[in-house]
Design a protein around this motif. Structure first.
Motif, PDB file in Angstrom:
ATOM      1  N   UNK A 154      49.019-148.486  17.840  1.00  0.00           N
ATOM      2  CA  UNK A 154      47.757-148.682  17.131  1.00  0.00           C
ATOM      3  C   UNK A 154      47.926-149.883  16.219  1.00  0.00           C
ATOM      4  N   UNK A 155      46.796-150.414  15.779  1.00  0.00           N
ATOM      5  CA  UNK A 155      46.857-151.547  14.857  1.00  0.00           C
ATOM      6  C   UNK A 155      47.594-151.167  13.598  1.00  0.00           C
ATOM      7  N   UNK A 156      48.454-152.050  13.173  1.00  0.00           N
ATOM      8  CA  UNK A 156      49.158-151.811  11.920  1.00  0.00           C
ATOM      9  C   UNK A 156      50.336-150.868  12.044  1.00  0.00           C
ATOM     10  N   UNK A 157      50.655-150.450  13.258  1.00  0.00           N
ATOM     11  CA  UNK A 157      51.795-149.549  13.436  1.00  0.00           C
ATOM     12  C   UNK A 157      52.815-150.182  14.362  1.00  0.00           C
ATOM     13  N   UNK A 158      54.014-149.633  14.297  1.00  0.00           N
ATOM     14  CA  UNK A 158      55.042-150.066  15.239  1.00  0.00           C
ATOM     15  C   UNK A 158      54.817-149.389  16.588  1.00  0.00           C
ATOM     16  N   UNK A 159      55.422-149.957  17.595  1.00  0.00           N
ATOM     17  CA  UNK A 159      55.261-149.405  18.936  1.00  0.00           C
ATOM     18  C   UNK A 159      55.915-148.029  19.037  1.00  0.00           C
ATOM     19  N   UNK A 160      55.298-147.106  19.782  1.00  0.00           N
ATOM     20  CA  UNK A 160      55.941-145.810  20.002  1.00  0.00           C
ATOM     21  C   UNK A 160      57.244-146.001  20.774  1.00  0.00           C
ATOM     22  N   UNK A 161      58.210-145.153  20.466  1.00  0.00           N
ATOM     23  CA  UNK A 161      59.537-145.299  21.088  1.00  0.00           C
ATOM     24  C   UNK A 161      60.012-143.944  21.579  1.00  0.00           C
ATOM     25  N   UNK A 162      60.494-143.929  22.811  1.00  0.00           N
ATOM     26  CA  UNK A 162      61.007-142.693  23.418  1.00  0.00           C
ATOM     27  C   UNK A 162      62.507-142.821  23.634  1.00  0.00           C
ATOM     28  N   UNK A 163      63.265-141.816  23.170  1.00  0.00           N
ATOM     29  CA  UNK A 163      64.706-141.775  23.442  1.00  0.00           C
ATOM     30  C   UNK A 163      64.948-140.671  24.465  1.00  0.00           C
ATOM     31  N   UNK A 164      65.526-141.021  25.606  1.00  0.00           N
ATOM     32  CA  UNK A 164      65.863-140.017  26.616  1.00  0.00           C
ATOM     33  C   UNK A 164      67.355-139.747  26.507  1.00  0.00           C
ATOM     34  N   UNK A 165      67.705-138.495  26.257  1.00  0.00           N
ATOM     35  CA  UNK A 165      69.127-138.178  26.079  1.00  0.00           C
ATOM     36  C   UNK A 165      69.621-137.326  27.226  1.00  0.00           C
ATOM     37  N   UNK A 166      70.767-137.722  27.774  1.00  0.00           N
ATOM     38  CA  UNK A 166      71.322-136.920  28.845  1.00  0.00           C
ATOM     39  C   UNK A 166      72.790-136.646  28.563  1.00  0.00           C
ATOM     40  N   UNK A 167      73.370-135.787  29.387  1.00  0.00           N
ATOM     41  CA  UNK A 167      74.801-135.525  29.230  1.00  0.00           C
ATOM     42  C   UNK A 167      75.432-135.467  30.613  1.00  0.00           C
ATOM     43  N   UNK A 168      76.737-135.384  30.640  1.00  0.00           N
ATOM     44  CA  UNK A 168      77.457-135.470  31.911  1.00  0.00           C
ATOM     45  C   UNK A 168      77.103-134.333  32.855  1.00  0.00           C
ATOM     46  N   UNK A 169      76.880-133.142  32.281  1.00  0.00           N
ATOM     47  CA  UNK A 169      76.654-131.983  33.146  1.00  0.00           C
ATOM     48  C   UNK A 169      75.419-132.117  34.007  1.00  0.00           C
ATOM     49  N   UNK A 170      74.468-132.918  33.574  1.00  0.00           N
ATOM     50  CA  UNK A 170      73.259-133.059  34.385  1.00  0.00           C
ATOM     51  C   UNK A 170      72.901-134.532  34.507  1.00  0.00           C
ATOM     52  N   UNK A 171      73.926-135.387  34.630  1.00  0.00           N
ATOM     53  CA  UNK A 171      73.639-136.828  34.583  1.00  0.00           C
ATOM     54  C   UNK A 171      72.794-137.356  35.739  1.00  0.00           C
ATOM     55  N   UNK A 172      72.887-136.812  36.967  1.00  0.00           N
ATOM     56  CA  UNK A 172      71.975-137.344  37.981  1.00  0.00           C
ATOM     57  C   UNK A 172      70.523-137.062  37.622  1.00  0.00           C
ATOM     58  N   UNK A 173      70.290-135.901  36.974  1.00  0.00           N
ATOM     59  CA  UNK A 173      68.915-135.551  36.611  1.00  0.00           C
ATOM     60  C   UNK A 173      68.425-136.394  35.451  1.00  0.00           C
ATOM     61  N   UNK A 174      69.315-136.682  34.521  1.00  0.00           N
ATOM     62  CA  UNK A 174      68.918-137.538  33.396  1.00  0.00           C
ATOM     63  C   UNK A 174      68.568-138.931  33.911  1.00  0.00           C
ATOM     64  N   UNK A 175      69.400-139.430  34.838  1.00  0.00           N
ATOM     65  CA  UNK A 175      69.121-140.741  35.434  1.00  0.00           C
ATOM     66  C   UNK A 175      67.780-140.696  36.151  1.00  0.00           C
ATOM     67  N   UNK A 176      67.553-139.578  36.855  1.00  0.00           N
ATOM     68  CA  UNK A 176      66.298-139.418  37.578  1.00  0.00           C
ATOM     69  C   UNK A 176      65.099-139.385  36.651  1.00  0.00           C
ATOM     70  N   UNK A 177      65.278-138.718  35.495  1.00  0.00           N
ATOM     71  CA  UNK A 177      64.175-138.652  34.531  1.00  0.00           C
ATOM     72  C   UNK A 177      63.806-140.051  34.054  1.00  0.00           C
ATOM     73  N   UNK A 178      64.809-140.843  33.786  1.00  0.00           N
ATOM     74  CA  UNK A 178      64.575-142.214  33.320  1.00  0.00           C
ATOM     75  C   UNK A 178      63.857-143.028  34.399  1.00  0.00           C
ATOM     76  N   UNK A 179      64.306-142.881  35.641  1.00  0.00           N
ATOM     77  CA  UNK A 179      63.659-143.604  36.743  1.00  0.00           C
ATOM     78  C   UNK A 179      62.216-143.158  36.894  1.00  0.00           C
ATOM     79  N   UNK A 180      62.022-141.846  36.756  1.00  0.00           N
ATOM     80  CA  UNK A 180      60.670-141.304  36.912  1.00  0.00           C
ATOM     81  C   UNK A 180      59.730-141.882  35.861  1.00  0.00           C
ATOM     82  N   UNK A 181      60.200-141.883  34.597  1.00  0.00           N
ATOM     83  CA  UNK A 181      59.345-142.375  33.509  1.00  0.00           C
ATOM     84  C   UNK A 181      59.029-143.847  33.725  1.00  0.00           C
TER      85      UNK A 181
END
Lengths: 251, 382
Positions: B14-41
């Motif tokens: 919005x005017x006068x605001x900073x851009x929205x920011x998304x942090x996607x956090x993953x871990x080793x136990x489900x790293x293919x899915x975390x990678x997939x989530x990032x690709x999907x987004x």
């Protein structure tokens, strides 16, 4: 059926599938995993492909002897330039040749040229880069994990650009106590396939030398998506390879 | 929910605001899915841009962990055609030659042969060779972003991943980069991936502070005997096939909204599945694990309902008994139960002309559960 000298390839090859590009073998003192590396090297050469072997643990004569018992003549392959052996026991060669990073750049350069040459060649089979082992790479880099990871990243990038595969051995028990597991965790992240050799929880046995667990992430590969991703079976080392079998199926 | 997240990114700043920011956090136990989530987004966002529904005119992907071709291939599988990709997606390739080794080798060999595959810049892929120089990275990103359309148009940025960047630069310099991007007048939104187990806990937290949304990809099943080999095989197997996608959205009024979905791999694609009972599940998981019980059992609930509050009119037709805090001795001996305190019987004096002081107490807190995080000001739109 376990093939003679093939080391019971069925269970292991079944678990590995065919699409894995980056294979990380983890082992520990109680269950050394070097035999997996020997098996994979033998398989790479047997299928008509070529390999680059980065040896930090042992000299050429050792591997020659071991693989000979498994029915694979490394000296012959080396003469035919199907096997490119890098004896890195004296790596990186001293300060006068530049920094550690420069030495890694030169090493990478040589590997890259080999891979390219193989790709351009007539008989372009699969090229495999085998590293024995990553923990020793860290030692020769004087503890600089970043330099080792940079080098491994470039090798990893080669696998996607040049259709080759990478096999790395790392000793998991060295990193067991560290808060930040550094090299081990990074390798687990980049691996498509993790093969872990571990002792049996019940201790030593004459017939079973340990267990192997294979985790095949099957990242976005259609064939692997439905296939089993996690395997666990026992192994017994032999002079000419290894046998793999499910627990309790050994007479 | 993945759609909600993509919508927030698409709507931009919005005017006068900073851009929205998304942090996607993953871990080793489900790293293919975390990678997939990032690709999907990334792919879903690019589709919105291509359809003209986003504030941004293009997406710049800063690729460290994967070859640029993986992103393009994934987006193509999501029905983005080559034209749309050329128009809306630019990839800053920090994967192929992050430290300039290949260029160094080429220079040493005096080979000016630019036909080599890895040194060619394809149309929407730009190779970047100095990942240690964060300032230069910033200017490369903004340069690519400015090239989408004529005039000062918005663009969005995706970084995959911050963990790889942290190998080459410090936390403050990368936080600085993200903050500068967020405040850049042309950046519409930004999202990044971080692998939480590769760093000390404070590092992902530091990056969470910079974000307005955090999406955690967590293993579907938690193995109590974790880490040991081989552990529970079926748990491991499950965790590589599906995971939980938990999103925390920071609203402008300060409230934090939690959303939860399942995510799983189907073929070579990634899919999301909304869980039906969203809030209950998340609320239950919000109760911190303590050594004492923070919840009420059924018996405790009914006992609580039976407690007679002081100064309260029971209104059940019996003589009014107002507990004034004193227990007379005979009553105390008779009544041993603590949940039904002894009452001093007092018959209320009939109303006389001279009115005595009375206390009328209306209990208004019956409906609200204790410790609920319902915000009574939630409907305000400040």
């Amino acid at each position: 059926m376990e093939e003679y000298g093939g080391g019971g390839g069925d269970l292991l090859s079944e678990a590995m599938g065919s699409a894995a590009r980056v294979v990380v073998v983890e082992d520990c003192v109680e269950a050394p995993g070097a035999f997996v590396l020997h098996l994979l090297l033998k398989r790479a050469l047997a299928s008509g492909g070529a390999a680059a072997f980065l040896a930090l643990a042992q000299p050429f004569s050792y591997y020659d002897r071991v693989l000979r018992k498994m029915g694979c003549n490394l000296s012959l392959h080396r003469r035919n330039e199907r096997l490119h052996f890098f004896e890195l026991l004296g790596f990186p060669g001293g300060a006068r040749e530049g920094t550690i990073a420069d030495s890694f750049v030169r090493l990478y350069n040589e590997i890259q040229r080999l891979v390219e040459a193989n790709r351009a060649g007539e008989n372009a089979g699969q090229f495999t880069v085998v590293i024995d082992d990553a923990s020793l790479l860290e030692v020769v880099a004087l503890g600089s994990v970043n330099d080792v990871l940079d080098f491994l990243h470039y090798c990893f990038a080669l696998t996607s650009e040049m259709n080759c595969s990478l096999v790395v051995l790392i000793h998991e028990d060295i990193y067991a106590d560290e808060e930040n597991m550094g090299l081990l965790l990074h390798l687990r992240y980049i691996a498509d396939l993790v093969i872990k050799a571990a002792p049996l929880s019940t201790g030593l046995a004459a017939d079973v030398h340990g267990q192997l667990s294979v985790v095949n992430k099957g990242t976005f590969s259609e064939q692997r998506a439905k296939a089993q991703k996690v395997w666990n079976f026992h192994f017994k080392g032999k002079e000419n390879g290894a046998d793999f079998f499910y627990p309790g199926t050994r007479h | 929910m993945a759609e909600a997240v993509v919508r927030c990114l698409r709507d931009g700043r919005l005017d006068g605001e900073h851009a929205p920011a998304l942090a996607v956090e993953g871990s080793l136990q489900c790293c293919p899915l975390a990678a997939g989530a990032m690709l999907h987004i990334a792919a879903a966002f690019a589709s919105q841009v291509a359809a003209g529904k986003a504030q941004a005119r293009g997406l710049v992907v800063v690729a460290f962990d994967r070859s640029p071709l993986v992103y393009l291939e994934f987006m193509r599988r999501r029905s983005l055609d080559t034209n749309a990709l050329d128009r809306c997606v630019r990839i800053l390739d920090c994967y192929s030659d992050p430290l300039g080794w290949k260029q160094k080798i080429q220079n040493q060999q005096h080979q000016g042969n630019s036909a080599k595959q890895f040194s060619t810049n394809k149309e929407n892929i730009t190779v970047y060779r100095s990942v240690k120089d964060v300032t230069k990275l910033m200017s490369s990103v903004t340069e690519l972003g400015g090239g989408f359309e004529e005039g000062k148009k918005y663009f969005s940025v995706a970084v995959d991943s911050i963990s790889s960047m942290l190998r080459h630069a410090s936390v403050p310099s990368i936080s600085g980069l993200l903050t500068n991007l967020r405040s850049h007048e042309q950046v519409s939104s930004i999202f990044w991936m971080i692998h939480s187990d590769l760093h000390e806990p404070k590092v992902p937290r530091a990056f969470e502070c910079l974000s307005t949304m955090v999406a955690c990809v967590e293993p579907a099943l938690v193995d109590p005997v974790c880490g040991e080999s081989p552990g529970n095989l079926s748990v491991l197997e499950q965790n590589y096939s599906k995971a939980k996608f938990i999103v925390r959205l920071k609203r402008r009024n300060g409230r934090v909204k939690h959303l939860y979905e399942d995510l799983y791999i189907e073929g070579n694609d990634i899919k999301f599945d909304s869980a039906p009972s969203v809030s209950i599940e998340v609320n239950q998981s919000l109760v911190p694990k303590a050594q004492f019980n923070l919840e009420l059992s059924e018996k405790e609930r009914s006992d609580r309902a039976n407690v007679v509050l002081p100064f309260e009119h029971q209104g059940n037709g019996e003589p009014i008994r107002i507990y004034d805090g004193r227990r007379s001795l005979p009553e105390a001996q008779r009544d041993l139960s603590l949940t039904a305190p002894a009452l001093v019987d007092e018959i209320k004096a009939p109303k006389s002309g001279t009115a005595k002081g009375e206390i009328h107490y209306f209990r208004d807190s019956d409906d609200e559960q204790p410790d609920s995080d319902e915000d009574p000001d939630d409907d305000l739109d400040i």
